[in-house]
Design a protein around this motif. Sequence first.
Motif, PDB file in Angstrom:
ATOM      1  N   ALA A   1       0.754  -1.248   0.000  1.00  0.00           N
ATOM      2  CA  ALA A   1       0.000   0.000   0.000  1.00  0.00           C
ATOM      3  C   ALA A   1       0.787   1.303   0.000  1.00  0.00           C
ATOM      4  O   ALA A   1       0.206   2.330  -0.276  1.00  0.00           O
ATOM      5  N   VAL A   2       2.066   1.331   0.320  1.00  0.00           N
ATOM      6  CA  VAL A   2       2.739   2.639   0.353  1.00  0.00           C
ATOM      7  C   VAL A   2       4.061   2.620  -0.412  1.00  0.00           C
ATOM      8  O   VAL A   2       4.614   1.563  -0.699  1.00  0.00           O
ATOM      9  N   ASP A   3       4.585   3.810  -0.700  1.00  0.00           N
ATOM     10  CA  ASP A   3       5.868   3.910  -1.395  1.00  0.00           C
ATOM     11  C   ASP A   3       7.028   3.661  -0.418  1.00  0.00           C
ATOM     12  O   ASP A   3       6.828   3.545   0.789  1.00  0.00           O
ATOM     13  N   ASP A   4       8.267   3.632  -0.954  1.00  0.00           N
ATOM     14  CA  ASP A   4       9.417   3.254  -0.137  1.00  0.00           C
ATOM     15  C   ASP A   4       9.666   4.210   1.028  1.00  0.00           C
ATOM     16  O   ASP A   4       9.975   3.779   2.146  1.00  0.00           O
TER      17      ASP A   4
ATOM     18  N   LEU B   1       7.548   3.979   8.468  1.00  0.00           N
ATOM     19  CA  LEU B   1       6.820   2.965   9.233  1.00  0.00           C
ATOM     20  C   LEU B   1       7.780   2.050   9.984  1.00  0.00           C
ATOM     21  O   LEU B   1       7.556   1.699  11.139  1.00  0.00           O
ATOM     22  N   LEU B   2       8.873   1.680   9.307  1.00  0.00           N
ATOM     23  CA  LEU B   2       9.850   0.795   9.943  1.00  0.00           C
ATOM     24  C   LEU B   2      10.470   1.449  11.170  1.00  0.00           C
ATOM     25  O   LEU B   2      10.697   0.799  12.186  1.00  0.00           O
ATOM     26  N   ALA B   3      10.729   2.757  11.059  1.00  0.00           N
ATOM     27  CA  ALA B   3      11.335   3.485  12.178  1.00  0.00           C
ATOM     28  C   ALA B   3      10.410   3.457  13.399  1.00  0.00           C
ATOM     29  O   ALA B   3      10.859   3.476  14.538  1.00  0.00           O
TER      30      ALA B   3
ATOM     31  N   MET C   1      -0.121  10.731   9.069  1.00  0.00           N
ATOM     32  CA  MET C   1       1.265  10.734   8.619  1.00  0.00           C
ATOM     33  C   MET C   1       1.484   9.816   7.419  1.00  0.00           C
ATOM     34  O   MET C   1       2.534   9.837   6.802  1.00  0.00           O
ATOM     35  N   LEU C   2       0.498   9.012   7.126  1.00  0.00           N
ATOM     36  CA  LEU C   2       0.643   8.091   6.007  1.00  0.00           C
ATOM     37  C   LEU C   2       0.037   8.679   4.740  1.00  0.00           C
ATOM     38  O   LEU C   2      -0.987   9.349   4.794  1.00  0.00           O
TER      39      LEU C   2
END
Length: 253
Positions: A56-59, A65-67, A96-97
Amino acid sequence: MDALLTPIRKFLQCETPTAWLNDAVKPENLPNLLIDHLVCELKAAQSAMLLIRRYAVDDASGDALLAWLQPYEDFAYRKRGDWRELADHERLTKAMLPKSDTAYSQVLIDKMVMLIKEELHHFYQVLEIMDALGIAYDNISSSRYARGMLRHVRTHEPATLMDKLICGAYIEARSCERFAALAPHVDPALGKFYSSLLRSEARHFEDYLELAEQISGQPIATRVAFFGEIEAQLIQQPDTELRFHSGPVPAGM
Ligand SMILES: [Fe+2]
Ligand SMILES: [Fe+2]
């Protein structure tokens, strides 16, 4: 409570075996069970995160998100950081997404972000209970359960996504069923916590199922039944180590 459990019991193809429950409520097994539960909360957040990042999201948003998960992973896998500091870390908001252009990926983002927030909160709550009970965190090997289901996920889209969502629904539903089974037999504070989790996780199981239905655009009953059978086997067949989602462990294992 019964109203929550009825659809869960209907969805699952078997009840937790008494042999598992008898072992799981033994005080000497509590550290194992709670530590495994703690890691399962993180894994629930991680797999929801993977679904968002993959579908669903770009890199760049994926990296943000990973952070978000990093301090939790540092604690669980590298024993880094003070768990109390995680209380301030449930900050990421839907806003934020990025918005997604396809209808289903926006639904996926919205549902999964809510779910990740809740799982990370559960993670913190398990740490609080462990602290209150004097149980220290240590690394633990994972059970065969999730792996045992996920290896049957098909390798072509959208079947892969649909299968993963159905597996997610089973993991959530089984967690609820086990919280309900354990709650009356454990320390009252822990029992209360398990009951509160049941309420939260009961929605997660339905979220996953609804997403699977929306994304596939066709009936999913056959796939649900397929994974239901595998799930029931993993829950009923003898296992080697007692874990939150394990089968019963025969004496002498
Ligand atoms: Fe959870
Ligand atoms: Fe959950």
